[in-house]
Design a protein around this motif. Structure first.
Motif, PDB file in Angstrom:
ATOM      1  N   GLN A 116       0.810  -1.196   0.000  1.00  0.00           N
ATOM      2  CA  GLN A 116       0.000   0.000   0.000  1.00  0.00           C
ATOM      3  C   GLN A 116       0.862   1.272   0.000  1.00  0.00           C
ATOM      4  N   LEU A 117       0.283   2.350  -0.520  1.00  0.00           N
ATOM      5  CA  LEU A 117       0.895   3.667  -0.457  1.00  0.00           C
ATOM      6  C   LEU A 117       0.240   4.479   0.652  1.00  0.00           C
ATOM      7  N   ALA A 118       1.054   5.141   1.464  1.00  0.00           N
ATOM      8  CA  ALA A 118       0.557   6.014   2.530  1.00  0.00           C
ATOM      9  C   ALA A 118       0.860   7.452   2.152  1.00  0.00           C
ATOM     10  N   PRO A 119      -0.151   8.236   1.702  1.00  0.00           N
ATOM     11  CA  PRO A 119       0.107   9.587   1.203  1.00  0.00           C
ATOM     12  C   PRO A 119      -0.021  10.662   2.275  1.00  0.00           C
ATOM     13  N   VAL A 120       0.758  11.699   2.101  1.00  0.00           N
ATOM     14  CA  VAL A 120       0.655  12.918   2.902  1.00  0.00           C
ATOM     15  C   VAL A 120       0.791  14.096   1.947  1.00  0.00           C
ATOM     16  N   ALA A 121      -0.061  15.128   2.116  1.00  0.00           N
ATOM     17  CA  ALA A 121      -0.036  16.302   1.238  1.00  0.00           C
ATOM     18  C   ALA A 121       0.385  17.540   2.013  1.00  0.00           C
ATOM     19  N   TYR A 122       1.154  18.386   1.356  1.00  0.00           N
ATOM     20  CA  TYR A 122       1.635  19.631   1.941  1.00  0.00           C
ATOM     21  C   TYR A 122       1.316  20.797   1.029  1.00  0.00           C
ATOM     22  N   GLN A 123       1.094  21.968   1.619  1.00  0.00           N
ATOM     23  CA  GLN A 123       1.073  23.168   0.803  1.00  0.00           C
ATOM     24  C   GLN A 123       2.458  23.378   0.211  1.00  0.00           C
ATOM     25  N   ASN A 124       2.480  24.119  -0.906  1.00  0.00           N
ATOM     26  CA  ASN A 124       3.699  24.229  -1.696  1.00  0.00           C
ATOM     27  C   ASN A 124       4.910  24.712  -0.896  1.00  0.00           C
ATOM     28  N   ASP A 125       4.785  25.861  -0.226  1.00  0.00           N
ATOM     29  CA  ASP A 125       5.946  26.407   0.468  1.00  0.00           C
ATOM     30  C   ASP A 125       6.398  25.507   1.604  1.00  0.00           C
ATOM     31  N   ALA A 126       5.445  24.878   2.279  1.00  0.00           N
ATOM     32  CA  ALA A 126       5.804  23.948   3.344  1.00  0.00           C
ATOM     33  C   ALA A 126       6.558  22.745   2.784  1.00  0.00           C
ATOM     34  N   TYR A 127       6.119  22.283   1.620  1.00  0.00           N
ATOM     35  CA  TYR A 127       6.773  21.126   1.009  1.00  0.00           C
ATOM     36  C   TYR A 127       8.217  21.430   0.650  1.00  0.00           C
ATOM     37  N   LYS A 128       8.474  22.627   0.144  1.00  0.00           N
ATOM     38  CA  LYS A 128       9.836  23.000  -0.231  1.00  0.00           C
ATOM     39  C   LYS A 128      10.796  22.790   0.930  1.00  0.00           C
ATOM     40  N   THR A 129      10.387  23.253   2.105  1.00  0.00           N
ATOM     41  CA  THR A 129      11.239  23.129   3.281  1.00  0.00           C
ATOM     42  C   THR A 129      11.262  21.692   3.789  1.00  0.00           C
ATOM     43  N   LYS A 130      10.105  21.065   3.828  1.00  0.00           N
ATOM     44  CA  LYS A 130       9.989  19.715   4.385  1.00  0.00           C
ATOM     45  C   LYS A 130      10.818  18.706   3.605  1.00  0.00           C
TER      46      LYS A 130
END
Length: 445
Positions: free
Chosen positions: A71-85
């Motif tokens: 299985q795939l376990a997804p997590v979504a981030y807003q764009n700017d948060a994703y850049k840092t994360k």
């Protein structure tokens, strides 16, 4: 909605944004820490923003229903948060199994650091993974001849949106040349309308103006030299001319007042267009879905226009050339377990762009999937005229320039955005030559 409602461009630069809370998308075990997943699962991160977020979620759910590998376990981030994360997680060896990106400089850095898998031999053993997708989409995921990122989702050229209602109001025609565009600035200003909407605080939006000016004035070889970090690429006289032209537009008052405080993640630049407060907007095809969703009858009423970026008289650039995203990309973390890598490869081969998901991108997302043979589906869709325009723009482009903040190394891309802010924000105190010197130094490191 508080989160962005667009399948937006979302360039992967290393801006020092404050991370926002991640939003789990499905109840399939979830991740047990940064980049981690429960037993029998592989983790996948991507971006928030409708309608594309729902389609990504649909893709994962459909895969999980039929998967025999796990299985795939997804997590979504807003764009700017994703850049840092993603930057901090990869650096700490805690990346998700499947790493979302836009190819180019980030993929190159991760590959050279041994942080992502070389997928070349796997692709050779599974040729259908490659042959079913647009050929040009693969280049940003290739490093030194090896494939490190698989393209997926949609092709996204950048072009000029305009408000037909406002053009009719002032009795003007859309600009075919750069001189036409400059001449429109006082026309709209005198009518109390902002000539151009711009989310300047996000900076990559401002960058697109500079990209097109370089492409139109200096041509594709100069553009590609910048992407390749060639020595002194920014000192090309034609590039300096493009930098000067950008500042001419700022001095003329071309952009909406207070543009440096407007953020693209909130779609405020799009709202200025469909609420009749700005006449034009340079943005990517990813904006169409949210303009249609949020703009009431703006699209259905025939008020949205779109065209290629104006030509610059005497410039070296081909008017069919464009810039934007050839695709989006997934890489597989080198730190994932063998079981997780198997799940990830299964998803890349069988779950990313199924017929179901391609249809969703066309009919729900208002975008063009990078799947071969979709021309008839595009033409038959509700938004077939727009989708066909996007498709034709991409496939007929003499040159499809990858955006600078993707093609450059993350460090150089951050320096680019910093200097673009100076170039546009301080036209009388920061010269094109200062910009060129700063960028030549940044790309030489």
């Amino acid at each position: 909605m508080d989160q962005q409602r667009t399948s937006r461009r979302s360039f992967l630069t290393l801006a020092m944004a404050t991370p926002l809370a991640a939003t789990a998308l499905t109840a399939c075990g979830g991740s047990s820490g940064p980049g981690q997943a429960a037993e029998g699962e592989a983790s996948i991160w991507f971006l928030t923003g409708e309608p594309k977020e729902a389609i990504r979620n649909q893709s994962v759910e459909s895969f999980n229903e039929s998967s025999e590998t796990g299985q795939l376990a997804p997590v979504a981030y807003q764009n700017d948060a994703y850049k840092t994360k993603i930057r901090t997680s990869i650096g700490a060896g805690q990346a998700p199994t499947l790493i979302f990106s836009w190819g180019g400089g980030s993929v190159r850095d991760w590959a050279q650091a041994g942080q992502i898998e070389d997928l070349t031999s796997w692709i050779e053993e599974n040729p259908d993974v490659r042959t079913r997708l647009f050929d040009a989409a693969w280049n940003p995921g290739i490093v030194d001849g090896a494939i490190y990122a698989v393209p997926h989702e949609t092709v996204q050229p950048v072009f000029l949106y305009y408000n037909k209602r406002l053009f009719d109001q002032v009795g003007a025609q859309p600009p075919q040349t750069w001189d036409d565009l400059l001449a429109l600035v006082p026309v709209f200003t005198e009518a109390g309308i902002a000539p151009i909407s711009l989310a300047g605080q996000s900076r990559w939006t401002t960058m697109m103006w500079l990209e097109f000016l370089v492409l139109r004035i200096a041509g594709q070889d100069a553009y590609q030299a910048i992407n390749d970090s060639a020595p002194d690429a920014w000192s090309d006289p034609a590039v300096l001319q493009a930098l000067t032209a950008a500042q001419d537009l700022v001095r003329a008052g071309g952009f909406v007042e207070g543009y440096n405080s407007i953020v693209a993640d909130q779609n405020a630049d799009q709202a200025l267009l469909y609420t009749d407060r700005a006449a034009m907007l340079l943005q990517g095809s990813w904006c169409f879905g949210s303009i249609k969703a949020d703009g009431g009858d703006f699209v259905s009423g025939g008020n949205l226009g779109y065209q290629s970026f104006p030509v610059v008289t005497g410039g070296a650039g081909d008017p069919t050339s464009t810039v934007g995203n050839p695709a989006q990309y997934y890489s597989i973390s080198a730190n994932a377990t063998d079981e997780q890598k198997e799940i990830a490869r299964d998803y890349l081969a069988n779950g990313v762009l199924t017929e179901e998901i391609a249809e969703a991108f066309i009919n729900e997302g208002g975008e063009v999937p990078i799947l071969k043979g979709v021309e008839d589906q595009l033409a038959a869709a509700e938004d077939g005229e727009f989708l066909s325009f996007v498709y034709d723009t991409a496939v007929n482009a003499s040159f499809f320039g990858m955006s600078w903040d993707q093609a450059l190394s993350p460090t150089a891309a951050q320096e680019l955005l910093t200097n673009i802010e100076q170039l546009f924000g301080n036209p009388d105190g920061y010269t094109p030559q200062q910009f060129a010197d700063a960028m030549n130094a940044a790309t030489a490191q």
